[in-house]
Write an enzyme that holds these catalytic residues in place. Structure first.
Site, short mmCIF file in Angstrom:
data_model
loop_
_atom_site.label_atom_id
_atom_site.label_comp_id
_atom_site.label_asym_id
_atom_site.label_seq_id
_atom_site.Cartn_x
_atom_site.Cartn_y
_atom_site.Cartn_z
N PHE A 11 -43.33 -38.27 -19.81
CA PHE A 11 -42.24 -38.15 -20.77
C PHE A 11 -40.92 -38.61 -20.16
O PHE A 11 -39.96 -37.84 -20.08
CB PHE A 11 -42.14 -36.70 -21.24
CG PHE A 11 -43.46 -36.16 -21.72
CD1 PHE A 11 -43.94 -36.51 -22.97
CD2 PHE A 11 -44.24 -35.36 -20.90
CE1 PHE A 11 -45.17 -36.03 -23.42
CE2 PHE A 11 -45.47 -34.86 -21.34
CZ PHE A 11 -45.93 -35.21 -22.61
N GLY A 65 -49.47 -27.16 -18.42
CA GLY A 65 -48.79 -27.72 -19.57
C GLY A 65 -47.81 -26.75 -20.20
O GLY A 65 -47.93 -25.53 -20.07
N HIS A 133 -39.48 -26.00 -22.14
CA HIS A 133 -38.31 -26.21 -23.00
C HIS A 133 -37.95 -24.99 -23.84
O HIS A 133 -37.00 -25.04 -24.62
CB HIS A 133 -38.54 -27.41 -23.91
CG HIS A 133 -38.48 -28.70 -23.17
ND1 HIS A 133 -39.08 -29.85 -23.62
CD2 HIS A 133 -37.89 -29.02 -22.00
CE1 HIS A 133 -38.86 -30.83 -22.75
NE2 HIS A 133 -38.14 -30.35 -21.76
N HIS A 158 -33.11 -32.93 -17.74
CA HIS A 158 -33.73 -33.86 -18.69
C HIS A 158 -33.83 -33.22 -20.07
O HIS A 158 -33.79 -32.01 -20.22
CB HIS A 158 -35.13 -34.28 -18.21
CG HIS A 158 -35.62 -35.50 -18.91
ND1 HIS A 158 -36.85 -35.57 -19.52
CD2 HIS A 158 -35.02 -36.70 -19.13
CE1 HIS A 158 -37.00 -36.78 -20.06
NE2 HIS A 158 -35.90 -37.48 -19.85
#
Ligand code: SAH
Ligand code: MG
Length: 199
Positions: A11, A65, A133, A158
């Site tokens: 990503f 993940g 996130h 990021h």
């Protein structure tokens, strides 16, 4: 290195990878650390800069993940699951680092970011936050790792999206927080990447 970075699932657009690399070349020494290895795309850019500067990059990830990478979610990749059906990005990271020739420079740390931070002791010259996130993950990473960033060290964040239509809030909130708390000052930006310097 570029070929390995581009081939890695992940990503990080090319222009942001190049900006990471350029910023890192100007970072202070002391080891560097990134939160969120995934399959090693950002680690290629940061790692190549680390090798040139004669330092190393620790790359932290539990390799299971984020929320959005889980089966059924938007960013799930069916190629990145282990025998039990769980997400496992560690083999992908190792393949990328081998292809990039960075196995002696990028050192994977496998585990939950904030647990690693709780036992960390070495001041960092660069910290790249690109992990979970959710508000808990993004703010938690910031709070747990900022104390380990040396004076004048680079803080890279990021997925900073000032417009909510472009993406989730927490990385943007962390970016604003670093500025308003006087923890860091903005140096440059590229896409959703922000480069700050620790005050
Ligand atoms: N930097 C990568 C992308 C990272 S994606 C690239 O360039 O492609 C975010 C990663 O953060 C995922 O691999 C996920 O497993 C990891 N992650 C999320 N929450 C975490 C946590 N609490 N501790 C460790 N890793 C975490
Ligand atoms: Mg990201």
């Amino acid at each position: 290195m570029l070929g390995a970075a581009r081939a890695a699932p992940g990503f990080l657009p090319d222009d942001e990878g190049r900006a990471l690399h350029a910023a890192a070349l100007g970072a202070p020494l002391g080891p560097w650390l990134e939160i969120g290895s995934y399959c090693g795309k950002s680690a290629c850019y940061l790692g190549e800069a680390a090798r040139r500067r004669g330092t190393v990059l620790f790359s932290v990830d539990h390799h299971r993940g984020s929320e959005e990478n889980q089966p059924g979610e938007q960013y799930h990749d069916g190629a990145l699951v282990d025998g039990s059906g769980r997400v496992d990005t560690l083999p992908g990271l190792r393949r990328t680092l081998a292809a990039a020739g960075l196995e002696d420079t990028v050192l994977p740390v496998v585990g939950p970011s904030r647990t690693v931070a709780a036992h960390w002791g070495t001041p960092l010259g660069l910290l790249f936050i690109d992990g979970g996130h959710s508000a808990a993950a993004a703010h938690g990473d910031y709070e747990a790792w900022l104390p380990h960033l040396a004076h004048q060290g680079l803080l890279l964040i990021h997925d900073v999206f000032p417009d909510p239509a472009d993406g989730g809030r927490p990385p943007f909130e962390v970016f604003c927080r670093a500025l308003t708390e006087g923890a860091a000052t903005e140096v440059s930006a590229q896409g959703s990447l922000r480069v700050l310097r620790r005050l």
